[in-house]
Design an enzyme around this catalytic site. Structure first.
Site, PDB file in Angstrom:
ATOM      1  N   PHE A   1       1.107  -0.941   0.203  1.00  0.00           N
ATOM      2  CA  PHE A   1      -0.470   0.122  -0.282  1.00  0.00           C
ATOM      3  C   PHE A   1       0.953   0.362  -0.135  1.00  0.00           C
ATOM      4  O   PHE A   1       0.419   2.075  -0.449  1.00  0.00           O
ATOM      5  CB  PHE A   1      -1.166   0.369   1.581  1.00  0.00           C
ATOM      6  CG  PHE A   1      -2.000   0.606   1.480  1.00  0.00           C
ATOM      7  CD1 PHE A   1      -2.755   0.788   0.920  1.00  0.00           C
ATOM      8  CD2 PHE A   1      -1.917   2.155   1.694  1.00  0.00           C
ATOM      9  CE1 PHE A   1      -4.095   1.717   0.579  1.00  0.00           C
ATOM     10  CE2 PHE A   1      -2.540   2.846   1.810  1.00  0.00           C
ATOM     11  CZ  PHE A   1      -3.759   3.105   1.196  1.00  0.00           C
ATOM     12  N   GLU A   2       1.631   1.361   0.438  1.00  0.00           N
ATOM     13  CA  GLU A   2       2.763   2.508   0.816  1.00  0.00           C
ATOM     14  C   GLU A   2       3.685   2.547  -0.922  1.00  0.00           C
ATOM     15  O   GLU A   2       4.232   3.270  -0.140  1.00  0.00           O
ATOM     16  CB  GLU A   2       4.231   2.549   1.884  1.00  0.00           C
ATOM     17  CG  GLU A   2       3.109   2.154   3.126  1.00  0.00           C
ATOM     18  CD  GLU A   2       1.886   1.121   3.705  1.00  0.00           C
ATOM     19  OE1 GLU A   2       2.550  -0.169   3.746  1.00  0.00           O
ATOM     20  OE2 GLU A   2       1.130   1.783   3.952  1.00  0.00           O
TER      21      GLU A   2
ATOM     22  N   ILE B   1      -0.834 -11.751  -1.768  1.00  0.00           N
ATOM     23  CA  ILE B   1      -1.568 -12.888  -0.994  1.00  0.00           C
ATOM     24  C   ILE B   1      -2.760 -12.699  -0.231  1.00  0.00           C
ATOM     25  O   ILE B   1      -3.421 -12.504  -0.367  1.00  0.00           O
ATOM     26  CB  ILE B   1      -0.913 -14.050  -0.817  1.00  0.00           C
ATOM     27  CG1 ILE B   1       0.448 -13.685  -0.990  1.00  0.00           C
ATOM     28  CG2 ILE B   1      -0.939 -15.350  -0.525  1.00  0.00           C
ATOM     29  CD1 ILE B   1       1.790 -14.713   0.322  1.00  0.00           C
TER      30      ILE B   1
ATOM     31  N   THR C   1      -5.157 -11.778   3.929  1.00  0.00           N
ATOM     32  CA  THR C   1      -6.033 -10.755   4.093  1.00  0.00           C
ATOM     33  C   THR C   1      -7.686 -10.478   3.605  1.00  0.00           C
ATOM     34  O   THR C   1      -7.315 -10.967   1.953  1.00  0.00           O
ATOM     35  CB  THR C   1      -5.392  -9.461   3.823  1.00  0.00           C
ATOM     36  OG1 THR C   1      -6.329  -8.425   4.239  1.00  0.00           O
ATOM     37  CG2 THR C   1      -5.153  -9.096   2.380  1.00  0.00           C
TER      38      THR C   1
ATOM     39  N   HIS D   1      -8.408  -7.717   2.465  1.00  0.00           N
ATOM     40  CA  HIS D   1      -8.447  -6.592   2.301  1.00  0.00           C
ATOM     41  C   HIS D   1      -7.717  -6.665   1.553  1.00  0.00           C
ATOM     42  O   HIS D   1      -6.898  -5.815   0.912  1.00  0.00           O
ATOM     43  CB  HIS D   1      -8.577  -4.978   3.446  1.00  0.00           C
ATOM     44  CG  HIS D   1      -7.389  -5.644   3.656  1.00  0.00           C
ATOM     45  ND1 HIS D   1      -7.399  -6.142   5.232  1.00  0.00           N
ATOM     46  CD2 HIS D   1      -5.772  -4.829   3.933  1.00  0.00           C
ATOM     47  CE1 HIS D   1      -6.029  -5.423   5.399  1.00  0.00           C
ATOM     48  NE2 HIS D   1      -4.850  -5.005   4.480  1.00  0.00           N
TER      49      HIS D   1
ATOM     50  N   ARG E   1       5.963 -17.171  -8.888  1.00  0.00           N
ATOM     51  CA  ARG E   1       5.893 -16.245  -9.431  1.00  0.00           C
ATOM     52  C   ARG E   1       7.098 -15.493  -9.005  1.00  0.00           C
ATOM     53  O   ARG E   1       7.475 -14.539  -9.767  1.00  0.00           O
ATOM     54  CB  ARG E   1       4.255 -14.886  -9.788  1.00  0.00           C
ATOM     55  CG  ARG E   1       3.465 -15.795 -10.723  1.00  0.00           C
ATOM     56  CD  ARG E   1       2.173 -14.782 -10.083  1.00  0.00           C
ATOM     57  NE  ARG E   1       1.764 -15.994 -10.607  1.00  0.00           N
ATOM     58  CZ  ARG E   1      -0.324 -15.598 -10.282  1.00  0.00           C
ATOM     59  NH1 ARG E   1      -0.013 -14.245  -9.732  1.00  0.00           N
ATOM     60  NH2 ARG E   1      -1.232 -16.377 -10.660  1.00  0.00           N
TER      61      ARG E   1
END
Ligand code: INI
Length: 171
Positions: A59-60, A84, A88, A90, A129
């Site tokens: 997110f940062e 992943i 979570t 969210h 990946r």
């Protein structure tokens, strides 16, 4: 018809790169960073021309990438992270905002900001990946960064010596 084709060469010589890497899922994210460094080294980037910024989570990445791009110190910024779904509820918010933010950072600054984030439903997919099975997304993002800096160098005009336009970073 044979239209003129514009595309970047794959030489990192003379260019400066920043990697912005999330610490979340670090055992995988570190592999992506290694992949990006491997690509840059193999394409001729010098060690002193590459810097790494670490952030807590994906997110940062975008605001950090924008600040790094705005510094004027780098020709491209490569964002690295692992998100992943299993971890979570969210997931969609983190992945969505990271993706949107990275695109915005590039559009706001005019500096290429690359997307080297693995988004996966399961840990196994994410592992694959990160270089175990199906390539390394960090490596791929760094290759794309090198291609774009070369493309933009030619589009931005190169340097003029006498009447000649020369592109010192383009091989
Ligand atoms: N950040 C990630 O990079 N990957 C994840 O899988 C993840 N999960 O699972 O939540 C994650 N969350 C942290 C987030 O990116 C922020 O750092 C945090 O919310 C503080 O703003």
């Amino acid at each position: 018809m044979q239209p003129k084709v514009h595309q970047g060469m794959l030489s990192a010589v003379g260019f400066r790169f920043a990697i912005v890497a999330s610490r979340w899922n670090d055992f995988l994210t570190a592999k992506l960073t290694e992949g990006a460094l491997d690509a840059l080294a193999r394409l001729g980037a010098e060690e002193k021309s590459v810097e790494i910024y670490k952030v807590p989570g994906s997110f940062e990445l975008s605001l950090t990438a924008q600040k790094v791009a705005q510094s004027g110190k780098f020709d491209a910024v490569i964002c690295i992270g692992t998100i992943i779904r299993g971890d979570t509820p969210h997931f969609d918010y983190v992945a969505g905002e990271a993706t949107k933010g990275i695109a915005q950072a590039a559009m706001n600054t005019g500096v290429p900001v690359l997307y080297g984030i693995v988004t996966a439903d399961t840990l196994e997919q994410a592992i694959n990946r990160a270089g175990v099975k199906s390539g390394n997304k960090g490596f791929d993002a760094a290759m794309s960064a090198v291609e774009l800096v070369n493309l933009y160098k030619t589009m931005d005009g190169g340097e003029t010596i006498g009447k000649e336009k020369v592109f010192p970073h383009v091989v």
